[in-house]
Design a protein around this motif. Structure first.
Motif, PDB file in Angstrom:
ATOM      1  N   ALA A  54       0.830  -1.200   0.000  1.00  0.00           N
ATOM      2  CA  ALA A  54       0.000   0.000   0.000  1.00  0.00           C
ATOM      3  C   ALA A  54       0.865   1.251   0.000  1.00  0.00           C
ATOM      4  N   ARG A  55       1.935   1.246   0.780  1.00  0.00           N
ATOM      5  CA  ARG A  55       2.812   2.423   0.836  1.00  0.00           C
ATOM      6  C   ARG A  55       3.469   2.685  -0.518  1.00  0.00           C
ATOM      7  N   LYS A  56       3.899   1.623  -1.182  1.00  0.00           N
ATOM      8  CA  LYS A  56       4.552   1.778  -2.481  1.00  0.00           C
ATOM      9  C   LYS A  56       3.595   2.379  -3.514  1.00  0.00           C
ATOM     10  N   GLU A  57       2.343   1.917  -3.499  1.00  0.00           N
ATOM     11  CA  GLU A  57       1.386   2.435  -4.484  1.00  0.00           C
ATOM     12  C   GLU A  57       1.016   3.888  -4.179  1.00  0.00           C
ATOM     13  N   LEU A  58       0.869   4.233  -2.911  1.00  0.00           N
ATOM     14  CA  LEU A  58       0.557   5.619  -2.555  1.00  0.00           C
ATOM     15  C   LEU A  58       1.715   6.544  -2.899  1.00  0.00           C
ATOM     16  N   GLU A  59       2.935   6.080  -2.749  1.00  0.00           N
ATOM     17  CA  GLU A  59       4.102   6.886  -3.146  1.00  0.00           C
ATOM     18  C   GLU A  59       4.090   7.160  -4.639  1.00  0.00           C
ATOM     19  N   SER A  60       3.663   6.160  -5.431  1.00  0.00           N
ATOM     20  CA  SER A  60       3.632   6.358  -6.885  1.00  0.00           C
ATOM     21  C   SER A  60       2.617   7.423  -7.280  1.00  0.00           C
ATOM     22  N   VAL A  61       1.495   7.514  -6.554  1.00  0.00           N
ATOM     23  CA  VAL A  61       0.502   8.537  -6.856  1.00  0.00           C
ATOM     24  C   VAL A  61       0.988   9.905  -6.397  1.00  0.00           C
ATOM     25  N   ALA A  62       1.557   9.968  -5.200  1.00  0.00           N
ATOM     26  CA  ALA A  62       2.018  11.253  -4.663  1.00  0.00           C
ATOM     27  C   ALA A  62       3.210  11.810  -5.417  1.00  0.00           C
ATOM     28  N   GLY A  63       3.928  10.977  -6.180  1.00  0.00           N
ATOM     29  CA  GLY A  63       5.124  11.443  -6.876  1.00  0.00           C
ATOM     30  C   GLY A  63       4.944  11.690  -8.349  1.00  0.00           C
ATOM     31  N   ALA A  88       3.098  13.827 -11.488  1.00  0.00           N
ATOM     32  CA  ALA A  88       2.382  15.068 -11.763  1.00  0.00           C
ATOM     33  C   ALA A  88       1.028  14.817 -12.391  1.00  0.00           C
ATOM     34  N   LYS A  89       0.893  13.728 -13.174  1.00  0.00           N
ATOM     35  CA  LYS A  89      -0.395  13.491 -13.839  1.00  0.00           C
ATOM     36  C   LYS A  89      -1.491  13.116 -12.849  1.00  0.00           C
ATOM     37  N   TYR A  90      -1.112  12.736 -11.640  1.00  0.00           N
ATOM     38  CA  TYR A  90      -2.078  12.429 -10.602  1.00  0.00           C
ATOM     39  C   TYR A  90      -2.186  13.573  -9.597  1.00  0.00           C
ATOM     40  N   SER A  91      -1.969  14.788 -10.058  1.00  0.00           N
ATOM     41  CA  SER A  91      -1.945  15.931  -9.136  1.00  0.00           C
ATOM     42  C   SER A  91      -3.275  16.126  -8.418  1.00  0.00           C
ATOM     43  N   SER A  92      -4.395  15.790  -9.087  1.00  0.00           N
ATOM     44  CA  SER A  92      -5.694  15.971  -8.446  1.00  0.00           C
ATOM     45  C   SER A  92      -5.907  15.012  -7.280  1.00  0.00           C
ATOM     46  N   SER A  93      -5.265  13.863  -7.338  1.00  0.00           N
ATOM     47  CA  SER A  93      -5.398  12.875  -6.265  1.00  0.00           C
ATOM     48  C   SER A  93      -4.250  12.956  -5.267  1.00  0.00           C
ATOM     49  N   MET A  94      -3.328  13.883  -5.477  1.00  0.00           N
ATOM     50  CA  MET A  94      -2.138  13.942  -4.637  1.00  0.00           C
ATOM     51  C   MET A  94      -2.446  14.284  -3.179  1.00  0.00           C
ATOM     52  N   PRO A  95      -3.364  15.233  -2.858  1.00  0.00           N
ATOM     53  CA  PRO A  95      -3.612  15.532  -1.437  1.00  0.00           C
ATOM     54  C   PRO A  95      -4.071  14.316  -0.635  1.00  0.00           C
ATOM     55  N   ALA A  96      -5.035  13.592  -1.175  1.00  0.00           N
ATOM     56  CA  ALA A  96      -5.514  12.411  -0.462  1.00  0.00           C
ATOM     57  C   ALA A  96      -4.431  11.350  -0.377  1.00  0.00           C
ATOM     58  N   ALA A  97      -3.638  11.208  -1.450  1.00  0.00           N
ATOM     59  CA  ALA A  97      -2.579  10.199  -1.439  1.00  0.00           C
ATOM     60  C   ALA A  97      -1.521  10.520  -0.383  1.00  0.00           C
ATOM     61  N   ARG A  98      -1.158  11.781  -0.238  1.00  0.00           N
ATOM     62  CA  ARG A  98      -0.145  12.157   0.751  1.00  0.00           C
ATOM     63  C   ARG A  98      -0.655  11.907   2.166  1.00  0.00           C
ATOM     64  N   TYR A  99      -1.939  12.209   2.408  1.00  0.00           N
ATOM     65  CA  TYR A  99      -2.476  11.940   3.742  1.00  0.00           C
ATOM     66  C   TYR A  99      -2.512  10.435   4.014  1.00  0.00           C
ATOM     67  N   GLU A 100      -3.014   9.649   3.059  1.00  0.00           N
ATOM     68  CA  GLU A 100      -3.082   8.201   3.261  1.00  0.00           C
ATOM     69  C   GLU A 100      -1.681   7.610   3.416  1.00  0.00           C
ATOM     70  N   LEU A 101      -0.691   8.188   2.767  1.00  0.00           N
ATOM     71  CA  LEU A 101       0.688   7.720   2.920  1.00  0.00           C
ATOM     72  C   LEU A 101       1.174   7.941   4.354  1.00  0.00           C
ATOM     73  N   ALA A 102       0.871   9.120   4.924  1.00  0.00           N
ATOM     74  CA  ALA A 102       1.262   9.385   6.312  1.00  0.00           C
ATOM     75  C   ALA A 102       0.550   8.442   7.269  1.00  0.00           C
ATOM     76  N   TYR A 103      -0.728   8.195   7.032  1.00  0.00           N
ATOM     77  CA  TYR A 103      -1.475   7.284   7.902  1.00  0.00           C
ATOM     78  C   TYR A 103      -0.938   5.860   7.774  1.00  0.00           C
ATOM     79  N   THR A 104      -0.552   5.449   6.562  1.00  0.00           N
ATOM     80  CA  THR A 104       0.035   4.123   6.373  1.00  0.00           C
ATOM     81  C   THR A 104       1.348   3.998   7.133  1.00  0.00           C
ATOM     82  N   ASP A 105       2.168   5.047   7.120  1.00  0.00           N
ATOM     83  CA  ASP A 105       3.408   5.036   7.898  1.00  0.00           C
ATOM     84  C   ASP A 105       3.104   4.893   9.395  1.00  0.00           C
TER      85      ASP A 105
END
Length: 816
Positions: A300-309, A311-328
């Protein structure tokens, strides 16, 4: 000569045929263009409805469309664990059960106007079939389901083998669904499935299965497995973007159903077929959440990192960054066995998590309140489990009454958590101070012949030292004396005066035992509040311990305040044991509450909710015998027995009930002075009983004539919470019926003279002797299988009070 004579006839015939041909061609081109334009408007509207969320530079617009599935799943499980009806899922797969996004749309209005022009032709036209279908769809999209149903039925009546096939039946079924005609809707869908199967139209078959999923949802929103199966069958006839969107919606149903394998597969199909970057980014996030629920935190962490990193997923980046922190955070919790107070978590994991959440707080501070609230909530939970209650309370301070989470239930849960956290922090500090003060009182030596004194003072040397440190600042050196100037000395004296004024005043205790009893009462309240907070946090063993501690505290002689606190604690404790299915302890607590604190509102509420668990106590049997005497022989014969019941069973509900019955009989006889005497006794001696609450506003009117009845009062926030948890509405309003006693300066018992007769007022609650005051039925009604309230013999309701569930009016209303 023959041709010369006949050619005018051919000319006239030719002109007539030409004129009729032009008219035919004109009608053909007009209706064709009209229907074509109407269909273009419908297609334009449907394209608007299928539009993906526009890209936003900071993701704020996209975030409003982001679905926080983990929160929806959590709150559903929380409600199921509390025996509550779970919040119905949002039917994103539905095209009819949710409101149309744009009801007032120019394309729909234009389609209806253009189609109606074709339908207005009385002679009929070959485009009537198209016009009926177009107008029916437009009315459906405008949520005019009755009008849409009429158009579709007319179409099927005129054209049984219509070229639109199963689509008409599907739209007709959806219209019937919205008009609550589910059986006929099911028949229409069955017909549509047969037509589409015979035509081997996979796209039409997919549409029928999707509509069947809507029908299942309308019948039971919690049939998630059946809904998911219909959506999977609908995917068989779709491809590319249509398949991606339906698979995305099917994945949400599987996720909320806890079917992680199917949810993961559905989101994988979305990722493979989606062309829109926003949809693919959201599918990646939800796929990571499904992996996280299955225990694959690293995946899950690896996939969320791919979205947060990317640019084409910029619209989903805020939620991805939060879910990445919660996964950590979840990875860290797993590493330390969820022991956040351990040194390993504090040293190895917490600094990195604190920095990660701080970056999110800074990054979205001015752009997204949703991300900000979730970050603060996660930090508050983490600090609380670490034992840092001050930090946790500060983080949660702005979450009371929040509206930033995924649903009303989740907002309420977070708000209650924040309130309980603030209360927990406050009462924990209070309890620490009370323990210190109690120790000081017990250790202080009593002086013979003088009251025991405990002085909260600070030594003069300590005040002088603190003043010197404040004045000298960096010049202060405890190892070497500092030479003071005249201004330093003046300033030190000024600071000493200020510090002495800030010291607590002298505390003089005239009765040590009474003072300790009052301390114990406050401590009992503190332990109750701590138990309430622990219950909100989901830490049931700790909540049970706090309730038990509060109940077992020796608070000295009982008075009304202490009685109400003890009853409130027992009520909260037995509710907790009821939810935990701990029946023996629940029965014991219920018996204790009803036997020793039966006159309180908490016992009354327990009596209403748990009637099936109660047994006839000696007090109840004695009251029923006195009531039977009252019914058969009147007040004079029954009054001694009722007074004896009130004297022998002071701690049970029958005591205020008996006094209330006597007052009610006197009021019926218009002996208002005696009625007021007994009513005031109920209010003074049993202020926390339901009878006192119902009388308080009426007694106020007896002393202040002319005032309107007092509004119904709320009983207690804890009762409110527990009523909602048991499927009931808000707090039960206890109040007077709106009638008032005669003014104090009148003589209601005097019948002398006809010019000033006694005021004839209706009996306040129109009940038989001794019956408890009417309690309005809870709103909404009790769920099926819930315990129904029972009523004493002869129980009657006033005309303006709606009957509670299970109420049967008495057949014999004769009074003696």
């Amino acid at each position: 000569m023959h041709l010369v004579r006949t050619w005018p006839r051919y000319l006239v015939l030719t002109l007539m045929l030409g004129a009729s041909g032009c008219m035919w061609w004109h009608n053909f081109s007009t209706y064709f263009n009209t229907v074509y334009l109407a269909d273009q408007h419908i297609q334009a509207y449907e394209a608007q409805q299928r539009a993906i969320v526009p890209v936003s530079p900071n993701g704020s617009i996209a975030l409003l469309k982001h679905r926080w599935l983990d929160e929806e799943y959590f709150i559903r499980q929380h409600q199921l664990a509390a025996d509550e009806t779970p919040t119905a899922i949002e039917p994103t797969f539905s095209q009819s059960l949710s409101a149309t996004n744009q009801i007032n749309n120019v394309h729909l209005d234009s389609a209806i106007i253009l189609g109606s022009k074709v339908l207005a032709d009385k002679k009929g036209t070959k485009y009537l079939e198209d016009a009926l279908f177009i107008v029916g769809k437009a009315e459906f999209y405008k949520n005019n389901f009755a009008a849409a149903q009429r158009k579709f039925l007319e179409l099927l009546s005129r054209y049984p083998n219509t070229k639109f096939g199963s689509a008409v039946h599907v739209f007709l079924a959806r219209s019937m669904l919205l008009n609550h005609a589910r059986d006929t809707a099911a028949m229409a869908l069955k017909r549509a499935l047969a037509l589409s199967t015979a035509a081997h139209d996979r796209s039409a078959i997919a549409g029928v299965h999707r509509a069947m999923a809507e029908l299942i949802y309308a019948q039971n929103p919690d049939s998630l497995t059946a809904i998911s199966n219909e959506l999977r069958q609908a995917e068989d006839g779709l491809s590319d973007e249509d398949l991606a969107r339906l698979a995305f919606q099917e994945g949400a149903v599987d996720y909320l159903n806890g079917d992680w394998a199917h949810a993961e597969a559905a989101y994988q199909r979305t990722i493979q077929n989606a062309q829109d970057n926003w949809l693919r980014g959201e599918a990646h996030i939800d796929h990571a959440l499904a992996l996280r629920e299955r225990g694959d935190l690293s995946g899950a962490r690896k996939e969320l990192e791919s979205v947060a990193g990317r640019a084409k997923y910029s619209s989903s980046m805020p939620a991805a960054r939060y879910e990445l922190a919660y996964t950590d955070e979840l990875i860290a919790r797993k590493a330390v066995g969820n022991d956040l107070r351990s040194a390993a978590f504090r040293v190895n994991y917490h600094p990195a998590l604190k920095q990660e959440y701080h970056v999110l707080d800074t990054l979205f501070h001015n752009t997204s309140a949703q991300i900000l609230s979730r970050v603060h909530f996660r930090q508050a939970v983490m600090y609380r489990e670490m034992g840092l209650y001050d930090s946790a309370a500060r983080m949660a301070a702005n979450l009371v009454g929040t509206h930033d989470f995924s649903s009303l239930a989740m907002n309420e849960y977070v708000s209650n958590f924040a309130s309980s956290l603030a209360s927990f922090n406050r009462w924990q500090k209070e309890l620490f101070q009370l323990d210190s003060l109690e120790t000081a009182v017990k250790n202080s030596a009593s002086k013979r012949g003088r009251p025991n004194e405990v002085k909260g003072e600070t030594a003069e040397s300590a005040i002088h030292l603190k003043a010197m440190q404040e004045v000298l600042g960096r010049r202060w050196n405890p190892l070497r004396p500092v030479q003071l100037t005249h201004s330093d000395s003046e300033e030190i004296r000024s600071v000493e005066t200020r510090l002495e004024a800030m010291q607590p005043r002298e505390l003089v205790i005239t009765d040590t035992a009474q003072f300790l009893d009052s301390l114990q009462t406050v401590k009992a309240r503190a332990h109750f509040e701590l138990g309430h907070a622990y219950e909100t946090f989901g830490e049931i063993p700790l909540a049970r311990t706090e309730y038990k501690t509060s109940t077992n505290m020796d608070v000295g002689p009982m008075d009304t305040e202490k009685t109400a606190l003890r009853a409130q604690t027992l009520y909260a404790w037995l509710q907790l044991e009821h939810l935990e299915k701990n029946q023996p302890v629940f029965d014991s607590l219920l018996d204790q509450l009803l036997t020793h604190y039966g006159q309180t509102i908490y016992a009354g509420q327990a009596r209403l909710l748990y009637k099936g668990s109660m047994k006839n106590s000696p007090g109840e049997l004695a009251y029923l015998a006195a009531y039977k005497t009252l019914e058969m022989s009147g007040l004079e014969a029954a009054k001694p027995a009722l007074i004896e019941v009130a004297a022998n069973y002071k701690q049970e509900d029958v005591a205020p009930r008996s006094l209330y019955a006597i007052g009610e009989q006197y009021e019926e006889a218009q002996n208002y002075d005696s009625a007021l005497t007994y009513y005031r006794t109920v209010v003074d001696e049993y202020p926390y009983s339901t009878y006192a609450l119902s009388l308080r506003s009426r007694l106020a009117l007896a002393n202040t004539p002319g005032l309107p009845p007092a509004p119904p009062r709320h009983v207690d926030p804890l009762l409110e919470r527990n009523q909602q948890r048991n499927g009931q509405g808000g707090s039960i309003p206890f109040g007077g019926s709106g009638n008032s006693f005669p003014p104090p300066n009148s003589t209601p018992n005097s019948n002398a003279g006809d010019r000033n007769p006694p005021p004839q007022i209706p009996r306040p609650p129109n009940l038989p002797p001794g019956a408890p005051p009417p309690i309005p039925p809870p709103q909404p009604p009790l769920p099926p299988g819930a315990p129904r309230p029972t009523f004493p013999p002869g129980f009657r309701l006033p005309p303006d009070v709606p009957p509670p569930p299970g109420y049967q009016p008495p057949s014999d209303t004769t009074r003696h």
